[in-house]
Design a protein around this motif. Structure first.
Motif, PDB file in Angstrom:
ATOM      1  N   ALA A  56       0.854  -1.188   0.000  1.00 47.19           N
ATOM      2  CA  ALA A  56       0.000   0.000   0.000  1.00 47.19           C
ATOM      3  C   ALA A  56       0.890   1.238   0.000  1.00 47.19           C
ATOM      4  CB  ALA A  56      -0.908   0.013   1.233  1.00 47.19           C
ATOM      5  N   CYS A  57       0.262   2.407  -0.134  1.00 42.33           N
ATOM      6  CA  CYS A  57       0.999   3.676  -0.131  1.00 42.33           C
ATOM      7  C   CYS A  57       0.390   4.626   0.903  1.00 42.33           C
ATOM      8  CB  CYS A  57       0.856   4.380  -1.480  1.00 42.33           C
ATOM      9  SG  CYS A  57       1.379   3.383  -2.849  1.00 42.33           S
ATOM     10  N   GLY A  58       1.202   5.502   1.404  1.00 45.32           N
ATOM     11  CA  GLY A  58       0.743   6.612   2.246  1.00 45.32           C
ATOM     12  C   GLY A  58      -0.030   6.138   3.461  1.00 45.32           C
ATOM     13  N   THR A  59      -1.210   6.715   3.617  1.00 47.16           N
ATOM     14  CA  THR A  59      -2.055   6.378   4.762  1.00 47.16           C
ATOM     15  C   THR A  59      -2.450   4.909   4.759  1.00 47.16           C
ATOM     16  OG1 THR A  59      -2.850   8.626   5.079  1.00 47.16           O
ATOM     17  CG2 THR A  59      -4.354   6.867   5.702  1.00 47.16           C
ATOM     18  N   ALA A  60      -2.727   4.365   3.589  1.00 45.88           N
ATOM     19  CA  ALA A  60      -3.098   2.949   3.495  1.00 45.88           C
ATOM     20  C   ALA A  60      -1.932   2.059   3.956  1.00 45.88           C
ATOM     21  CB  ALA A  60      -3.503   2.612   2.053  1.00 45.88           C
ATOM     22  N   ILE A 103      -3.984  -2.639  -0.117  1.00 40.50           N
ATOM     23  CA  ILE A 103      -4.937  -1.711   0.517  1.00 40.50           C
ATOM     24  C   ILE A 103      -4.951  -0.395  -0.264  1.00 40.50           C
ATOM     25  CG2 ILE A 103      -5.625  -0.570   2.666  1.00 40.50           C
ATOM     26  CD1 ILE A 103      -3.808  -2.497   4.200  1.00 40.50           C
ATOM     27  N   SER A 104      -6.139   0.041  -0.679  1.00 37.50           N
ATOM     28  CA  SER A 104      -6.233   1.294  -1.430  1.00 37.50           C
ATOM     29  C   SER A 104      -7.631   1.887  -1.319  1.00 37.50           C
ATOM     30  CB  SER A 104      -5.904   1.042  -2.905  1.00 37.50           C
ATOM     31  OG  SER A 104      -6.114   2.215  -3.663  1.00 37.50           O
ATOM     32  N   GLN A 105      -7.701   3.111  -0.894  1.00 37.72           N
ATOM     33  CA  GLN A 105      -8.984   3.810  -0.850  1.00 37.72           C
ATOM     34  C   GLN A 105      -9.546   3.951  -2.255  1.00 37.72           C
ATOM     35  OE1 GLN A 105     -11.935   6.420  -1.337  1.00 37.72           O
ATOM     36  NE2 GLN A 105      -9.984   7.297  -1.948  1.00 37.72           N
ATOM     37  N   SER A 106      -8.767   4.524  -3.147  1.00 38.80           N
ATOM     38  CA  SER A 106      -9.271   4.860  -4.483  1.00 38.80           C
ATOM     39  C   SER A 106      -9.400   3.643  -5.384  1.00 38.80           C
ATOM     40  CB  SER A 106      -8.323   5.853  -5.151  1.00 38.80           C
ATOM     41  OG  SER A 106      -7.042   5.260  -5.320  1.00 38.80           O
ATOM     42  N   GLY A 107      -8.531   2.650  -5.150  1.00 43.72           N
ATOM     43  CA  GLY A 107      -8.500   1.503  -6.044  1.00 43.72           C
ATOM     44  C   GLY A 107      -7.807   1.802  -7.360  1.00 43.72           C
ATOM     45  N   GLU A 108      -7.207   2.991  -7.469  1.00 42.55           N
ATOM     46  CA  GLU A 108      -6.572   3.389  -8.732  1.00 42.55           C
ATOM     47  C   GLU A 108      -5.096   3.744  -8.576  1.00 42.55           C
ATOM     48  OE1 GLU A 108      -8.095   2.891 -11.419  1.00 42.55           O
ATOM     49  OE2 GLU A 108     -10.208   2.854 -10.816  1.00 42.55           O
ATOM     50  N   THR A 109      -4.534   3.585  -7.395  1.00 46.17           N
ATOM     51  CA  THR A 109      -3.143   3.979  -7.171  1.00 46.17           C
ATOM     52  C   THR A 109      -2.202   3.090  -7.995  1.00 46.17           C
ATOM     53  OG1 THR A 109      -3.690   4.762  -4.977  1.00 46.17           O
ATOM     54  CG2 THR A 109      -1.372   4.256  -5.378  1.00 46.17           C
ATOM     55  N   MET A 110      -1.463   3.719  -8.887  1.00 42.63           N
ATOM     56  CA  MET A 110      -0.663   2.947  -9.841  1.00 42.63           C
ATOM     57  C   MET A 110       0.417   2.106  -9.151  1.00 42.63           C
ATOM     58  SD  MET A 110      -0.359   2.036 -12.918  1.00 42.63           S
ATOM     59  CE  MET A 110      -1.411   3.155 -13.836  1.00 42.63           C
ATOM     60  N   ALA A 154     -12.078  14.878   0.460  1.00 43.66           N
ATOM     61  CA  ALA A 154     -10.866  15.577   0.899  1.00 43.66           C
ATOM     62  C   ALA A 154      -9.652  14.753   0.492  1.00 43.66           C
ATOM     63  CB  ALA A 154     -10.886  15.785   2.405  1.00 43.66           C
ATOM     64  N   VAL A 155      -8.606  15.436   0.059  1.00 42.99           N
ATOM     65  CA  VAL A 155      -7.409  14.709  -0.373  1.00 42.99           C
ATOM     66  C   VAL A 155      -6.801  13.907   0.783  1.00 42.99           C
ATOM     67  CG1 VAL A 155      -5.016  15.026  -1.114  1.00 42.99           C
ATOM     68  CG2 VAL A 155      -6.866  16.143  -2.372  1.00 42.99           C
ATOM     69  N   ALA A 156      -6.758  14.513   1.965  1.00 45.21           N
ATOM     70  CA  ALA A 156      -6.190  13.800   3.119  1.00 45.21           C
ATOM     71  C   ALA A 156      -7.165  12.724   3.581  1.00 45.21           C
ATOM     72  CB  ALA A 156      -5.918  14.781   4.247  1.00 45.21           C
ATOM     73  N   SER A 157      -6.657  11.527   3.707  1.00 42.70           N
ATOM     74  CA  SER A 157      -7.505  10.391   4.034  1.00 42.70           C
ATOM     75  C   SER A 157      -7.797  10.340   5.529  1.00 42.70           C
ATOM     76  CB  SER A 157      -6.782   9.115   3.601  1.00 42.70           C
ATOM     77  OG  SER A 157      -7.635   8.015   3.722  1.00 42.70           O
ATOM     78  N   THR A 158      -9.064  10.202   5.889  1.00 41.00           N
ATOM     79  CA  THR A 158      -9.446  10.104   7.314  1.00 41.00           C
ATOM     80  C   THR A 158     -10.343   8.893   7.532  1.00 41.00           C
ATOM     81  OG1 THR A 158     -11.270  11.654   6.911  1.00 41.00           O
ATOM     82  CG2 THR A 158      -9.208  12.563   7.795  1.00 41.00           C
ATOM     83  N   LEU A 241       2.228  12.375   8.903  1.00 37.76           N
ATOM     84  CA  LEU A 241       1.869  12.523   7.479  1.00 37.76           C
ATOM     85  C   LEU A 241       0.736  13.540   7.315  1.00 37.76           C
ATOM     86  CD1 LEU A 241       2.174  11.610   4.500  1.00 37.76           C
ATOM     87  CD2 LEU A 241       0.524   9.799   4.978  1.00 37.76           C
ATOM     88  N   LYS A 242      -0.282  13.443   8.168  1.00 39.66           N
ATOM     89  CA  LYS A 242      -1.409  14.388   8.097  1.00 39.66           C
ATOM     90  C   LYS A 242      -0.904  15.828   8.258  1.00 39.66           C
ATOM     91  CE  LYS A 242      -4.053  12.389   6.660  1.00 39.66           C
ATOM     92  NZ  LYS A 242      -4.265  10.976   6.539  1.00 39.66           N
ATOM     93  N   LEU A 243       0.016  16.022   9.187  1.00 40.49           N
ATOM     94  CA  LEU A 243       0.506  17.375   9.441  1.00 40.49           C
ATOM     95  C   LEU A 243       1.335  17.907   8.274  1.00 40.49           C
ATOM     96  CD1 LEU A 243      -0.091  19.132  11.821  1.00 40.49           C
ATOM     97  CD2 LEU A 243       2.198  18.671  12.683  1.00 40.49           C
ATOM     98  N   LYS A 244       2.144  17.046   7.688  1.00 44.64           N
ATOM     99  CA  LYS A 244       2.925  17.458   6.512  1.00 44.64           C
ATOM    100  C   LYS A 244       2.003  17.899   5.404  1.00 44.64           C
ATOM    101  CE  LYS A 244       6.483  14.041   7.211  1.00 44.64           C
ATOM    102  NZ  LYS A 244       6.678  12.624   7.116  1.00 44.64           N
ATOM    103  N   GLU A 245       1.053  17.021   5.063  1.00 39.87           N
ATOM    104  CA  GLU A 245       0.273  17.297   3.858  1.00 39.87           C
ATOM    105  C   GLU A 245      -0.694  18.446   4.052  1.00 39.87           C
ATOM    106  OE1 GLU A 245      -2.564  13.310   4.336  1.00 39.87           O
ATOM    107  OE2 GLU A 245      -2.005  13.993   2.358  1.00 39.87           O
ATOM    108  N   LEU A 246      -1.192  18.652   5.276  1.00 37.54           N
ATOM    109  CA  LEU A 246      -2.208  19.688   5.488  1.00 37.54           C
ATOM    110  C   LEU A 246      -1.621  21.004   5.982  1.00 37.54           C
ATOM    111  CD1 LEU A 246      -4.737  17.296   7.121  1.00 37.54           C
ATOM    112  CD2 LEU A 246      -5.174  18.594   5.035  1.00 37.54           C
TER     113      LEU A 246
HETATM  114  C1  F6R Z   1      -2.796  10.675   2.841  1.00 37.78           C
HETATM  115  C2  F6R Z   1      -3.295  10.158   1.579  1.00 37.78           C
HETATM  116  C3  F6R Z   1      -2.373   9.361   0.699  1.00 37.78           C
HETATM  117  C4  F6R Z   1      -3.064   8.065   0.257  1.00 37.78           C
HETATM  118  C5  F6R Z   1      -2.183   7.285  -0.727  1.00 37.78           C
HETATM  119  C6  F6R Z   1      -2.828   5.965  -1.134  1.00 37.78           C
HETATM  120  O1  F6R Z   1      -3.772  11.392   3.535  1.00 37.78           O
HETATM  121  O2  F6R Z   1      -4.430  10.349   1.254  1.00 37.78           O
HETATM  122  O3  F6R Z   1      -1.186   9.078   1.376  1.00 37.78           O
HETATM  123  O4  F6R Z   1      -3.347   7.303   1.386  1.00 37.78           O
HETATM  124  O5  F6R Z   1      -1.950   8.065  -1.855  1.00 37.78           O
HETATM  125  O6  F6R Z   1      -4.035   6.190  -1.785  1.00 37.78           O
HETATM  126  P1  F6R Z   1      -5.048   5.002  -2.027  1.00 37.78           P
HETATM  127  O7  F6R Z   1      -5.501   4.523  -0.665  1.00 37.78           O
HETATM  128  O8  F6R Z   1      -6.172   5.593  -2.820  1.00 37.78           O
HETATM  129  O9  F6R Z   1      -4.320   3.919  -2.742  1.00 37.78           O
END
Ligand code: F6R
Length: 369
Positions: A56-60, A103-110, A154-158, A241-246
């Motif tokens: 996964a990436c980032g928050t995921a 793990i991916s919120q969007s399902g599109e993270t390359m 919102a771009v930041a994932s919660t 991470l939340k603090l950096k990005e926001l």
């Molecule tokens: C942080 C954030 C990003 C995503 C990352 C993975 O707030 O939103 O770090 O978590 O880009 O994105 P998904 O989950 O869509 O694969």
């Protein structure tokens, strides 16, 4: 469409109790048995799994780091967690007995998509944890467990993060159920506690006034550090991470045990340090160690912002600011401990005049490698 909130992020933070409840809905029956019908990987295959690899990436990715503690503890299957962007470039060891969880919120993270394609080419079984119906990652996986956070704007994932955690716990518990485990009693207790966790998140949200006030008072700072241990360590990473990005502030998360190996040199007068304190029940050794860490950094001038369970009195003398969270089973604590950090970052961003829902340089889904 923001439902009366100034930002989508605030709305989505507030929706977390519901998102958590919706993600649990229909997946645990009255007797505490899990049925994850969508996980179409046969139980026979899951019984043979000898390694779990989470990509996964980032928050995921942070959700994945927390999942590792749950999966290894409840199932005794070794679990690796890897940044999807690094995964395929190191020639990872994968075969038919490997369960890869993407793990991916969007399902599109390359990056995540390329990692799962690589895993499937090597014969591994891939389970996606995803928030977006019909997106590419679940379509290309063997099975999918959907998080029911609803659309995250919102771009930041919660709320997606909290539901990713729920999905990870469900996968861990399901693996334990299918394979049998020596922790049967503990698992029954956790399943019971999951039923009330949405209420615990709600209680945290009701007490965020002082966190907002504290965030506003720190708007002029340049750096904030975050410390945690065990499952609190990925929570610290997520807070940073939340603090950096926001807030566009320099923020770093450390495992508190690493302090003495270097980061303690960063501590100076009035530096805000957020500490996520593990439960004094359960792994109480860790609790005591982190209390001494708080003492050490405070003695060096840090301004300590302590996130601790209700009833944890040992931290009181060393906390410049104390944020209370409800007591939960040790492994579930991230579900409540992350919420104040989200609120903290959102409020700091607002106080600094930043665009909360659309931070600079970022996109909601990253469809390039
Ligand atoms: C942080 C954030 C990003 C995503 C990352 C993975 O707030 O939103 O770090 O978590 O880009 O994105 P998904 O989950 O869509 O694969």
């Amino acid at each position: 469409e923001k439902g009366g909130y100034d930002y989508f992020m605030l709305k989505e933070i507030a929706e977390q109790p519901k998102a958590v409840a919706d993600t649990l809905l229909g997946r645990i029956d009255g007797s505490g048995t899990l049925s994850l019908d969508e996980v179409r990987i046969p139980d026979g295959v899951l019984r043979e799994v000898d390694k779990v690899v989470i990509v996964a990436c980032g928050t995921a990715f942070h959700a994945g780091l927390i999942a590792k503690y749950a999966i290894e503890h409840w199932t005794r299957i070794p679990c690796e967690v890897e940044l999807a962007s690094e995964f395929r470039y190191r020639d990872p060891i994968l075969d038919q007995q490997t369960l890869v969880v993407a793990i991916s919120q969007s399902g599109e993270t390359m990056d995540t998509l390329m990692a799962l394609r690589h895993a499937r080419e090597q014969g591994a079984h891939v389970l996606a944890i995803c928030n977006t119906n019909g997106s590419t990652i679940p379509r290309e996986s063997d099975a999918v467990l959907y998080t029911h956070a609803g659309p995250e704007i919102a771009v930041a994932s919660t709320k997606a993060f909290l539901t990713q955690l729920i999905a990870c716990y469900l996968v861990a518990l399901y693996l334990a159920q299918v394979r049998g485990t020596k922790w049967a009693d503990e698992i029954r207790a956790v399943v019971r506690d999951l039923a009330s966790i949405s209420g615990a998140v709600e209680r945290v949200l009701e007490t965020m006034g002082p966190v907002r006030e504290l965030a506003r008072s720190l708007a002029g700072k340049n750096t904030v550090l975050f410390l945690g241990r065990h499952v609190g360590y990925p929570v610290a990473l997520e807070g940073a991470l939340k603090l950096k990005e926001l807030a566009y502030m320099h923020a770093e998360g450390f495992a508190a045990g690493e302090l003495k190996h270097g980061p303690i040199a960063l501590i100076e007068q009035d530096l805000p340090v957020v500490v996520v304190v593990p439960s004094p029940r359960g792994r109480s050794v860790l609790h005591d160690k982190i209390v001494s860490n708080i003492q050490e950094i405070r003695a060096r001038g840090a301004r300590t912002i302590v996130i601790a369970e209700e009833g944890d009195e040992a931290v009181v003398p060393y906390a410049d600011h104390l944020v209370r969270i409800p007591a939960t089973p040790v492994l579930l604590q991230p579900l409540v401990a992350t919420v104040p950090l989200q609120v903290f970052a959102c409020e700091l961003a607002t106080a600094r005049g930043n665009e909360v829902d659309q931070p600079r340089n970022l996109a909601k889904s990253v469809t390039v490698e």
